[in-house]
Design a protein around this motif. Structure first.
Motif, PDB file in Angstrom:
ATOM      1  N   VAL A 178       0.775  -1.004  -0.074  1.00  0.00           N
ATOM      2  CA  VAL A 178      -0.018  -0.094  -0.098  1.00  0.00           C
ATOM      3  C   VAL A 178       0.762   1.301  -0.178  1.00  0.00           C
ATOM      4  N   GLY A 179       0.729   1.993  -0.969  1.00  0.00           N
ATOM      5  CA  GLY A 179       1.397   3.444  -1.025  1.00  0.00           C
ATOM      6  C   GLY A 179       0.495   4.269  -1.636  1.00  0.00           C
ATOM      7  N   TYR A 180       0.972   5.666  -1.550  1.00  0.00           N
ATOM      8  CA  TYR A 180       0.210   6.620  -2.208  1.00  0.00           C
ATOM      9  C   TYR A 180       0.885   7.900  -2.358  1.00  0.00           C
ATOM     10  N   ALA A 181       0.271   8.699  -3.540  1.00  0.00           N
ATOM     11  CA  ALA A 181       0.802   9.942  -3.762  1.00  0.00           C
ATOM     12  C   ALA A 181       0.126  10.947  -3.246  1.00  0.00           C
ATOM     13  N   ILE A 182       0.684  12.093  -2.944  1.00  0.00           N
ATOM     14  CA  ILE A 182      -0.074  13.427  -2.579  1.00  0.00           C
ATOM     15  C   ILE A 182       0.388  14.157  -3.763  1.00  0.00           C
ATOM     16  N   ALA A 183      -0.801  14.627  -4.476  1.00  0.00           N
ATOM     17  CA  ALA A 183      -0.238  15.667  -5.670  1.00  0.00           C
ATOM     18  C   ALA A 183      -1.280  16.507  -6.039  1.00  0.00           C
ATOM     19  N   PRO A 184      -1.164  17.300  -6.979  1.00  0.00           N
ATOM     20  CA  PRO A 184      -2.181  18.301  -7.437  1.00  0.00           C
ATOM     21  C   PRO A 184      -3.308  17.585  -8.171  1.00  0.00           C
ATOM     22  N   GLU A 185      -4.445  17.796  -8.034  1.00  0.00           N
ATOM     23  CA  GLU A 185      -5.548  17.134  -8.529  1.00  0.00           C
ATOM     24  C   GLU A 185      -5.361  16.492 -10.088  1.00  0.00           C
ATOM     25  N   GLN A 186      -4.734  17.351 -10.862  1.00  0.00           N
ATOM     26  CA  GLN A 186      -4.706  16.984 -12.247  1.00  0.00           C
ATOM     27  C   GLN A 186      -3.726  15.829 -12.397  1.00  0.00           C
ATOM     28  N   ILE A 187      -2.769  15.814 -11.274  1.00  0.00           N
ATOM     29  CA  ILE A 187      -1.949  14.692 -11.617  1.00  0.00           C
ATOM     30  C   ILE A 187      -2.619  13.342 -11.012  1.00  0.00           C
ATOM     31  N   THR A 188      -3.079  13.524  -9.830  1.00  0.00           N
ATOM     32  CA  THR A 188      -3.724  12.303  -9.274  1.00  0.00           C
ATOM     33  C   THR A 188      -4.689  11.733 -10.162  1.00  0.00           C
ATOM     34  N   ALA A 189      -5.415  12.660 -10.934  1.00  0.00           N
ATOM     35  CA  ALA A 189      -6.385  12.071 -11.980  1.00  0.00           C
ATOM     36  C   ALA A 189      -5.742  11.229 -13.098  1.00  0.00           C
ATOM     37  N   ASN A 190      -4.519  11.761 -13.614  1.00  0.00           N
ATOM     38  CA  ASN A 190      -3.797  10.947 -14.584  1.00  0.00           C
ATOM     39  C   ASN A 190      -3.136   9.664 -13.967  1.00  0.00           C
ATOM     40  N   LEU A 191      -2.799   9.691 -12.546  1.00  0.00           N
ATOM     41  CA  LEU A 191      -2.339   8.480 -11.963  1.00  0.00           C
ATOM     42  C   LEU A 191      -3.420   7.346 -11.834  1.00  0.00           C
ATOM     43  N   ARG A 192      -4.814   7.703 -11.723  1.00  0.00           N
ATOM     44  CA  ARG A 192      -5.759   6.855 -11.765  1.00  0.00           C
ATOM     45  C   ARG A 192      -5.875   6.306 -13.079  1.00  0.00           C
ATOM     46  N   ARG A 193      -5.839   6.935 -14.040  1.00  0.00           N
ATOM     47  CA  ARG A 193      -5.999   6.429 -15.596  1.00  0.00           C
ATOM     48  C   ARG A 193      -4.819   5.255 -15.809  1.00  0.00           C
ATOM     49  N   VAL A 194      -3.673   5.291 -15.219  1.00  0.00           N
ATOM     50  CA  VAL A 194      -2.628   4.377 -15.497  1.00  0.00           C
ATOM     51  C   VAL A 194      -2.613   3.509 -14.466  1.00  0.00           C
ATOM     52  N   ALA A 195      -3.219   3.302 -13.142  1.00  0.00           N
ATOM     53  CA  ALA A 195      -3.075   2.586 -12.018  1.00  0.00           C
ATOM     54  C   ALA A 195      -3.597   1.214 -12.426  1.00  0.00           C
ATOM     55  N   LEU A 196      -2.872   0.229 -11.870  1.00  0.00           N
ATOM     56  CA  LEU A 196      -3.314  -1.239 -12.050  1.00  0.00           C
ATOM     57  C   LEU A 196      -4.708  -1.481 -11.485  1.00  0.00           C
ATOM     58  N   PRO A 197      -5.764  -1.534 -12.012  1.00  0.00           N
ATOM     59  CA  PRO A 197      -7.056  -1.874 -11.291  1.00  0.00           C
ATOM     60  C   PRO A 197      -7.247  -2.791 -10.258  1.00  0.00           C
ATOM     61  N   PHE A 198      -7.707  -2.678  -9.098  1.00  0.00           N
ATOM     62  CA  PHE A 198      -7.875  -3.468  -7.999  1.00  0.00           C
ATOM     63  C   PHE A 198      -6.420  -3.867  -7.548  1.00  0.00           C
ATOM     64  N   GLY A 199      -5.449  -2.771  -7.716  1.00  0.00           N
ATOM     65  CA  GLY A 199      -3.943  -3.034  -7.243  1.00  0.00           C
ATOM     66  C   GLY A 199      -3.872  -3.042  -5.660  1.00  0.00           C
ATOM     67  N   VAL A 200      -4.726  -2.243  -5.207  1.00  0.00           N
ATOM     68  CA  VAL A 200      -4.698  -2.202  -3.617  1.00  0.00           C
ATOM     69  C   VAL A 200      -5.844  -3.320  -3.244  1.00  0.00           C
ATOM     70  N   THR A 201      -5.544  -4.341  -2.577  1.00  0.00           N
ATOM     71  CA  THR A 201      -6.461  -5.312  -2.174  1.00  0.00           C
ATOM     72  C   THR A 201      -7.241  -5.024  -1.074  1.00  0.00           C
ATOM     73  N   ALA A 202      -8.450  -5.728  -0.832  1.00  0.00           N
ATOM     74  CA  ALA A 202      -9.246  -5.344   0.271  1.00  0.00           C
ATOM     75  C   ALA A 202      -8.487  -5.636   1.652  1.00  0.00           C
ATOM     76  N   LEU A 203      -7.784  -6.771   1.857  1.00  0.00           N
ATOM     77  CA  LEU A 203      -6.965  -6.969   2.874  1.00  0.00           C
ATOM     78  C   LEU A 203      -5.996  -5.761   3.070  1.00  0.00           C
ATOM     79  N   ALA A 204      -5.394  -5.254   2.107  1.00  0.00           N
ATOM     80  CA  ALA A 204      -4.386  -4.135   2.399  1.00  0.00           C
ATOM     81  C   ALA A 204      -5.120  -2.891   2.793  1.00  0.00           C
ATOM     82  N   GLN A 205      -6.230  -2.658   2.155  1.00  0.00           N
ATOM     83  CA  GLN A 205      -6.873  -1.402   2.671  1.00  0.00           C
ATOM     84  C   GLN A 205      -7.386  -1.561   3.962  1.00  0.00           C
ATOM     85  N   LYS A 206      -7.845  -2.656   4.415  1.00  0.00           N
ATOM     86  CA  LYS A 206      -8.178  -2.897   5.846  1.00  0.00           C
ATOM     87  C   LYS A 206      -7.149  -2.629   6.848  1.00  0.00           C
ATOM     88  N   ALA A 207      -6.028  -3.329   6.576  1.00  0.00           N
ATOM     89  CA  ALA A 207      -4.787  -3.308   7.173  1.00  0.00           C
ATOM     90  C   ALA A 207      -4.201  -1.716   7.300  1.00  0.00           C
TER      91      ALA A 207
END
Length: 311
Positions: A178-207
């Motif tokens: 589990v990792g994350y970026a803090i970035a301007p909204e136009q950057i994070t929007a682009n990150l979501r477009r290239v991110a691996l779908p379901f890359g952060v699992t349910a167990l990882a989110q809960k943990a």
């Protein structure tokens, strides 16, 4: 555990909301990934491609050049100073009209050194606003240095800054990614477009959510590692070994041409470290028992006739 047959929430709404509240940023300014290394991959893929350049210090996080090449861009490594620190003036001088991204790792992996606030301010004032500067703070919890740069402070003051954090180090969730970026909204929007779908699992989110509730335990763990880091570094220097002041959860041994020999000797004594042949060895600070095994091995190594710790 009863719901692992279900897909995770792809937007990780609850985790992002908690992080946004903790960091005092907007939820839209956070993008998740399966570890900060995957978020770096997203940033490079979103910002750079064929014909573009990505600047970073070297030696730094060893995945940087590979990730840049995978994106089809050109890596531009800039040598560290003799003190193992980012040479920000040299990095600024390397910027061209092809530069799209600059990676600043602080504390730096593997040397453990930090970028100072005033020098990063000077650096950012010279970097063109269209160039994204990414401050990789994977080891930020272990940074107790005075006057060092705070990535979030720079994110709030500069429109071309993104910051990387992870749950892999201080939070102890390296196996869940589990990792994350803090970035301007136009950057994070682009990150979501290239991110691996379901890359952060349910167990990882809960943990990650549970980990955010364990701040007292986290502080105790970090304080322990910092204390052990000081003890180990002092013992190494007393034994004649060369190392920088580290602000990560590891120590950099400056073994140079003797790196392969030292690494092999450590291996034979039950110590697994990360060797960069011809340069040095990064040793993770473990618990006191682990660290004692390492220090015993180093004392034995110092006594070997064929090895001299002095430069």
């Amino acid at each position: 555990m009863d719901s692992l047959h279900l897909y995770p929430e792809i937007a990780a709404t609850e985790l992002i909301a908690r992080l946004a509240a903790r960091l005092a940023v907007n939820p839209e300014e956070i993008a998740l990934g399966s570890g900060s290394a995957e978020v770096v991959t997203q940033l490079i893929a979103a910002a750079a491609g064929e014909g573009d350049e990505v600047i970073f210090a070297w030696r730094s996080f060893e995945a940087y050049p590979r990730l840049v090449q995978i994106a089809g861009a050109t890596p531009v490594p800039i040598a560290l100073t003799s003190e193992g620190r980012h040479d920000l003036p040299a990095m600024a001088a390397a910027v061209t009209d092809r530069t799209k991204l600059i990676l600043v790792c602080s504390p730096n992996n593997p040397t453990g050194t930090c970028v100072m606030k005033d020098e990063l301010d000077s650096f950012l004032q010279t970097v063109p606003r269209e160039v994204l500067v990414v401050i990789d703070e994977a080891y930020v919890h272990f940074n107790n240095g005075e006057g060092t740069a705070d990535g979030l402070d720079f994110f709030r003051r500069y429109e071309n800054v993104a910051v990387l954090h992870t749950f892999s180090k201080a939070y102890g969730l390296a196996g869940l990614r589990v990792g994350y970026a803090i970035a301007p909204e136009q950057i994070t929007a682009n990150l979501r477009r290239v991110a691996l779908p379901f890359g952060v699992t349910a167990l990882a989110q809960k943990a990650a959510l549970v980990s955010l509730d364990a701040e007292a335990e986290l502080r105790e763990r970090v304080d322990y590692v910092i204390s052990e880091r000081s003890r180990v570094a002092d013992a190494l220097r007393d034994g004649g070994w060369s190392t920088f002041d580290s602000f990560g959860n590891f120590i950099w041994l400056r073994t140079g041409e003797r790196t392969a020999f030292v690494h092999q000797q450590l291996w034979e004594r039950g110590v697994l470290a990360r060797a960069f042949i011809g340069e040095g060895i990064r040793v993770t600070v473990g618990n006191s028992e682990m660290n004692d095994v390492f220090l015993t091995a180093m004392r034995t190594l110092s006594s070997l006739r064929e090895y001299d710790t002095t430069e």
